[in-house]
Enzyme design. Structure first.
Site, PDB file in Angstrom:
ATOM      1  N   GLU A 128      -8.623   1.327  -5.037  1.00 48.11           N
ATOM      2  CA  GLU A 128      -9.641   2.269  -5.482  1.00 48.11           C
ATOM      3  C   GLU A 128      -9.934   3.318  -4.412  1.00 48.11           C
ATOM      4  O   GLU A 128     -10.116   2.983  -3.247  1.00 48.11           O
ATOM      5  CB  GLU A 128     -10.933   1.506  -5.797  1.00 48.11           C
ATOM      6  CG  GLU A 128     -10.698   0.323  -6.721  1.00 48.11           C
ATOM      7  CD  GLU A 128     -11.881  -0.647  -6.757  1.00 48.11           C
ATOM      8  OE1 GLU A 128     -13.034  -0.194  -6.638  1.00 48.11           O
ATOM      9  OE2 GLU A 128     -11.642  -1.854  -6.898  1.00 48.11           O
ATOM     10  N   HIS A 163     -11.699   3.461  -9.899  1.00 49.50           N
ATOM     11  CA  HIS A 163     -11.495   2.009  -9.781  1.00 49.50           C
ATOM     12  C   HIS A 163     -10.145   1.622 -10.411  1.00 49.50           C
ATOM     13  O   HIS A 163     -10.071   0.828 -11.360  1.00 49.50           O
ATOM     14  CB  HIS A 163     -12.654   1.338 -10.522  1.00 49.50           C
ATOM     15  CG  HIS A 163     -12.894  -0.098 -10.193  1.00 49.50           C
ATOM     16  ND1 HIS A 163     -11.946  -1.075 -10.363  1.00 49.50           N
ATOM     17  CD2 HIS A 163     -14.003  -0.726  -9.729  1.00 49.50           C
ATOM     18  CE1 HIS A 163     -12.467  -2.250 -10.010  1.00 49.50           C
ATOM     19  NE2 HIS A 163     -13.714  -2.059  -9.629  1.00 49.50           N
ATOM     20  N   ARG A 210     -12.275  -3.044 -19.332  1.00 45.49           N
ATOM     21  CA  ARG A 210     -11.600  -3.680 -18.194  1.00 45.49           C
ATOM     22  C   ARG A 210     -10.168  -3.180 -18.058  1.00 45.49           C
ATOM     23  O   ARG A 210      -9.271  -3.599 -18.794  1.00 45.49           O
ATOM     24  CB  ARG A 210     -11.594  -5.194 -18.389  1.00 45.49           C
ATOM     25  CG  ARG A 210     -10.799  -5.960 -17.351  1.00 45.49           C
ATOM     26  CD  ARG A 210     -11.524  -6.212 -16.066  1.00 45.49           C
ATOM     27  NE  ARG A 210     -12.752  -6.952 -16.267  1.00 45.49           N
ATOM     28  CZ  ARG A 210     -13.758  -6.968 -15.383  1.00 45.49           C
ATOM     29  NH1 ARG A 210     -13.674  -6.272 -14.261  1.00 45.49           N
ATOM     30  NH2 ARG A 210     -14.845  -7.663 -15.639  1.00 45.49           N
ATOM     31  N   ASP A 256     -11.498  -8.993  -2.151  1.00 45.86           N
ATOM     32  CA  ASP A 256     -12.399  -7.873  -2.449  1.00 45.86           C
ATOM     33  C   ASP A 256     -12.750  -7.233  -1.106  1.00 45.86           C
ATOM     34  O   ASP A 256     -13.532  -7.791  -0.331  1.00 45.86           O
ATOM     35  CB  ASP A 256     -13.655  -8.421  -3.163  1.00 45.86           C
ATOM     36  CG  ASP A 256     -14.504  -7.321  -3.776  1.00 45.86           C
ATOM     37  OD1 ASP A 256     -14.246  -6.127  -3.518  1.00 45.86           O
ATOM     38  OD2 ASP A 256     -15.458  -7.661  -4.519  1.00 45.86           O
ATOM     39  N   ARG A 282     -19.188   5.238 -16.664  1.00 45.06           N
ATOM     40  CA  ARG A 282     -18.093   4.519 -17.335  1.00 45.06           C
ATOM     41  C   ARG A 282     -18.481   4.005 -18.716  1.00 45.06           C
ATOM     42  O   ARG A 282     -17.610   3.550 -19.466  1.00 45.06           O
ATOM     43  CB  ARG A 282     -17.540   3.392 -16.459  1.00 45.06           C
ATOM     44  CG  ARG A 282     -18.476   2.229 -16.204  1.00 45.06           C
ATOM     45  CD  ARG A 282     -17.759   1.116 -15.437  1.00 45.06           C
ATOM     46  NE  ARG A 282     -18.653   0.014 -15.111  1.00 45.06           N
ATOM     47  CZ  ARG A 282     -18.266  -1.185 -14.717  1.00 45.06           C
ATOM     48  NH1 ARG A 282     -16.979  -1.455 -14.600  1.00 45.06           N
ATOM     49  NH2 ARG A 282     -19.128  -2.134 -14.409  1.00 45.06           N
TER      50      ARG A 282
HETATM   51  O1  TA6 Z   1     -14.340  -2.662  -6.746  1.00 45.60           O
HETATM   52  C1  TA6 Z   1     -14.408  -4.042  -6.627  1.00 45.60           C
HETATM   53  C2  TA6 Z   1     -15.601  -4.519  -7.414  1.00 45.60           C
HETATM   54  O2  TA6 Z   1     -16.745  -3.871  -6.981  1.00 45.60           O
HETATM   55  C3  TA6 Z   1     -15.653  -6.039  -7.272  1.00 45.60           C
HETATM   56  O3  TA6 Z   1     -16.678  -6.466  -6.428  1.00 45.60           O
HETATM   57  C4  TA6 Z   1     -15.739  -6.522  -8.692  1.00 45.60           C
HETATM   58  O4  TA6 Z   1     -17.016  -6.762  -9.076  1.00 45.60           O
HETATM   59  C5  TA6 Z   1     -15.073  -5.390  -9.450  1.00 45.60           C
HETATM   60  O5  TA6 Z   1     -15.437  -4.216  -8.794  1.00 45.60           O
HETATM   61  C6  TA6 Z   1     -15.214  -5.311 -10.946  1.00 45.60           C
HETATM   62  O6  TA6 Z   1     -16.468  -4.949 -11.375  1.00 45.60           O
HETATM   63  P1  TA6 Z   1     -16.793  -4.954 -12.932  1.00 45.60           P
HETATM   64  O7  TA6 Z   1     -18.239  -4.554 -13.058  1.00 45.60           O
HETATM   65  O8  TA6 Z   1     -15.896  -3.930 -13.576  1.00 45.60           O
HETATM   66  O9  TA6 Z   1     -16.523  -6.345 -13.413  1.00 45.60           O
END
Ligand code: TA6
Length: 300
Positions: A275, A174, A78, A217, A101
């Site tokens: 992103e 991201h 994260r 989001d 990832r």
């Molecule tokens: O890019 C935004 C997103 O797709 C959100 O909808 C949220 O789920 C985020 O990514 C994080 O995703 P993750 O799988 O890393 O918790």
């Protein structure tokens, strides 16, 4: 289906990655490569996911990395700049945000170069394996190319279709940007653009700067101009190549953040994801061809 991997230990870089300023490092026991410029700016890239975990410019950390981020070698980390490939979010049958990832990219294929002036370039590679072909039956090579310059970080994703049929994928960088308090920040450059609000599932038009506080989001078309993250302690200029057709802006806000096991309760205040994405329509790469696109971050 989930694709995971285990980490080979990396104690030294391969010959092609041995450049002054680049060295083998680790984060929470996971192998990583550290870049350090003469001016003091640094970057740290984990082999898991070729994920940038840290970018320090002018003595300050610019990327958010959760203190509760997983470090078991196969769970998404994260923070930093996760590479979402070959699928964004749950827009397909693969694991959320794709397998790139969670896989360990190839340490033995790492390459580094010193750039003119004060700069470093690092390239990491991931290629298909029997494991990836079991869930995504394609022959590919992917590179993440990192360019570190004083006050500046470029991350570029390159996808090479090694097969003899067209390759289709979605992808994103991201990027988790670190901020002191997201409620004091404004994101400029998206004014007037239509967007998909994924929280409300509506399609409004952006009015003015983007402000933060509750869960947000959104998927915008790539803005024609450079974005600016305006923050009290200094900002960032953010741009992306045209091949990234969308820009996703995400902050979980307090309620969703509380449900994320790998985030501290107030972590949402210290982060903002802006992103570079190619997601509304899949990218198509002809046999033998390459696709490449960068996101560029510039400290103001
Ligand atoms: O890019 C935004 C997103 O797709 C959100 O909808 C949220 O789920 C985020 O990514 C994080 O995703 P993750 O799988 O890393 O918790």
């Amino acid at each position: 289906m989930k694709v995971t991997s285990s980490f080979p230990a990396v104690t030294a870089l391969p010959a092609a990655a041995q450049a002054p300023g680049a060295c083998a490092d680790a984060w929470q026991g996971l192998p990583a490569i550290r870049l350090r410029l003469a001016c003091g700016d640094t970057a740290l890239v984990a082999l898991q996911g070729a994920q940038l975990l840290s970018w320090q410019a002018g003595g300050e950390e610019q990327l958010f990395l959760s203190p509760h981020a997983a470090h078991d070698g196969h769970t998404p980390i994260r923070g930093g700049i996760p590479v979402c490939f070959p699928q964004f979010n749950q827009r397909g049958p693969l694991v959320k945000h794709g397998f790139a990832r969670t896989l360990t990219w190839q340490a033995d294929a790492a390459q580094a170069e010193v750039l003119a002036g004060d700069g470093l370039f690092l390239r990491l590679k991931l290629a298909d394996t029997p494991q990836t072909r079991a869930v995504w039956p394609h022959s590919f090579e992917t590179w993440l190319e990192v360019t570190l310059l004083p006050g500046r970080l470029d991350a570029e994703l390159v996808v090479h279709n090694r097969g003899d049929t067209p390759l289709a994928f979605t992808a994103a960088l991201h990027s988790y940007l670190r901020v002191a308090d997201v409620e004091q920040c404004r994101l400029q450059g998206l004014d007037g653009l239509p967007y998909w609000d994924a929280v409300a599932d509506t399609h409004p038009t952006q009015q003015g700067d983007v402000r933060f506080g509750e869960e947000l989001d959104r998927v915008y078309p790539r803005p024609g101009k450079t974005m600016e993250l305006d923050a009290p302690a200094g900002g960032l200029r953010i741009s992306q190549d045209a091949a990234w057709s969308e820009t996703v802006v995400w902050n979980p806000g307090p309620a969703l953040c509380a449900r994320l096991a790998d985030m501290p309760p107030h972590g949402w205040r210290q982060m903002l994801c802006v992103e570079a994405a190619a997601i509304d329509a899949p990218v198509h790469v002809a046999p033998g061809a390459h696709w490449r696109a960068a996101q560029r971050l510039h400290k103001l």
